[in-house]
Design a protein around this motif. Structure first.
Motif, PDB file in Angstrom:
ATOM      1  N   ASN A  61       0.835  -1.203   0.000  1.00  0.00           N
ATOM      2  CA  ASN A  61       0.000   0.000   0.000  1.00  0.00           C
ATOM      3  C   ASN A  61       0.867   1.249   0.000  1.00  0.00           C
ATOM      4  O   ASN A  61       2.014   1.213   0.447  1.00  0.00           O
ATOM      5  CB  ASN A  61      -0.908  -0.001   1.237  1.00  0.00           C
ATOM      6  CG  ASN A  61      -1.885  -1.165   1.213  1.00  0.00           C
ATOM      7  OD1 ASN A  61      -2.332  -1.589   0.143  1.00  0.00           O
ATOM      8  ND2 ASN A  61      -2.204  -1.692   2.383  1.00  0.00           N
TER       9      ASN A  61
ATOM     10  N   ALA B 229      -1.055   3.555   6.691  1.00  0.00           N
ATOM     11  CA  ALA B 229       0.169   3.073   7.354  1.00  0.00           C
ATOM     12  C   ALA B 229      -0.189   2.114   8.493  1.00  0.00           C
ATOM     13  O   ALA B 229       0.516   1.124   8.725  1.00  0.00           O
ATOM     14  CB  ALA B 229       0.982   4.254   7.878  1.00  0.00           C
TER      15      ALA B 229
ATOM     16  N   ALA C  51      -0.977  -2.086   7.902  1.00  0.00           N
ATOM     17  CA  ALA C  51      -0.064  -3.179   7.552  1.00  0.00           C
ATOM     18  C   ALA C  51       0.075  -4.231   8.659  1.00  0.00           C
ATOM     19  O   ALA C  51      -0.015  -5.431   8.372  1.00  0.00           O
ATOM     20  CB  ALA C  51       1.304  -2.626   7.168  1.00  0.00           C
TER      21      ALA C  51
ATOM     22  N   THR D   6       4.034  -1.392   3.432  1.00  0.00           N
ATOM     23  CA  THR D   6       3.626  -0.030   3.067  1.00  0.00           C
ATOM     24  C   THR D   6       4.847   0.766   2.622  1.00  0.00           C
ATOM     25  O   THR D   6       5.908   0.639   3.230  1.00  0.00           O
ATOM     26  CB  THR D   6       3.021   0.694   4.299  1.00  0.00           C
ATOM     27  OG1 THR D   6       2.082  -0.167   4.912  1.00  0.00           O
ATOM     28  CG2 THR D   6       2.357   2.003   3.908  1.00  0.00           C
TER      29      THR D   6
ATOM     30  N   CYS E 271       6.778  -0.421   7.141  1.00  0.00           N
ATOM     31  CA  CYS E 271       6.436   0.827   6.444  1.00  0.00           C
ATOM     32  C   CYS E 271       7.759   1.513   6.103  1.00  0.00           C
ATOM     33  O   CYS E 271       8.494   1.934   6.995  1.00  0.00           O
ATOM     34  CB  CYS E 271       5.590   1.722   7.337  1.00  0.00           C
ATOM     35  SG  CYS E 271       5.186   3.283   6.529  1.00  0.00           S
TER      36      CYS E 271
END
Ligand code: NAD
Length: 252
Positions: A142, A166, A169, A185, A240
């Protein structure tokens, strides 16, 4: 996961980061399907190996239909990259009064709910893949933004939507651990894409100065390179990645 011969969705793939990702995946031998609300872009038109589907990511029916078409054509789905998004700017209170609720809702609807809508319907197909040994059945990537962590003036709606992306995930990676599906992410900094093109010259110049090193805006290819790394690196999960050349956004 090896990209060759895998089947991939890229949302927002007509433009910017999604387009560069569709090109990279196609060059690596994947069967790529672009979901975008805008008509097939000229750049995509030149990519004969990519299949375009006109899809509004917030629309359940659109997404279901397009995913069913992928399964009919390619028999499986392994990779889902969510790039579709919008970045409206509005202060919660400014010269024209308080921010419209519709603008806030629309931003959350496309950036957060649209991302979730596509990934949940993609998962429904990924779980059907055979996992040999401990190989991935699927991967979801994402797109958040560094605004998720350092939202600037005028970015309340955008930052809230990306903060949501965020936060997805880890719980998703936990939910899907038994299914051998990873969720990661990317939080891009300042990238040179059509999303930025509308900005006044002065604002753009000041943005170009913000990355510490390298001292330039990110290129869509920098993003696509990170997508490739995340697909191929099986041990990276629920991560992330800030992709920002050490940029830290000030208030404005
Ligand atoms: N460019 C940047 O500096 C930057 C920085 C951080 C995060 N991002 C994020 O990266 C993602 C890609 O941004 P970009 O710069 O490539 O933007 P872009 O405007 O070039 O591409 C976004 C694409 O999403 C599509 N889209 C918008 N709404 C949609 C919907 N409802 N359904 C389907 N498609 C839809 C658009 O048609 C467009 O093709 C976005 O989520 C954006 O928020 C971009």
């Amino acid at each position: 996961m090896n990209i060759q011969n895998k089947v991939a969705i890229v949302t927002g793939g007509c433009s910017g980061l999604g387009l560069a990702t569709a090109i990279m995946l196609s060059e690596q031998g994947a069967h790529v399907h672009v979901f975008d609300i805008q008509e097939k872009s000229e750049a995509l038109e030149r990519l004969h190996t990519v299949t375009y589907h006109q899809v509004d990511v917030t629309n359940e029916e659109h997404v279901r239909k397009a995913i069913d078409a992928i399964i009919i054509a390619d028999k499986a789905l392994h990779i889902c990259i969510n790039c579709a998004g919008i970045a409206p700017a509005a202060k919660v209170y400014g010269k024209s009064g308080v921010m419209s609720l519709d603008l806030f809702k629309k931003t959350i609807e496309i950036n957060l709910i649209g991302t979730f809508n596509v990934l949940r319907l993609a998962i429904e197909k990924m779980v059907l893949n055979e996992a040999i040994d401990s190989q991935d059945k699927g991967i979801i990537i994402n797109t958040a933004s560094i605004a998720a962590f350092e939202g600037q003036i005028g970015q309340a709606a955008y930052a809230a939507s990306k903060g949501g992306v965020a936060s997805l995930a880890l719980p998703l990676a936990r939910d899907l651990a038994r299914e051998n599906i990873r969720v990661n992410t990317i939080a891009p900094g300042l990238f040179e894409t059509p999303m930025m093109a509308g900005m006044p010259e002065k604002a753009l110049k000041s943005l170009q100065n913000m990355p510490e090193y390298p001292k330039r805006l990110g290129l869509p290819e920098d993003y696509a390179f990170t997508v490739k790394y995340l697909i191929e690196s099986t041990y990276v999960n629920a991560e992330c990645i800030r992709l920002d050349a050490a940029t830290r956004l000030p208030a404005k």
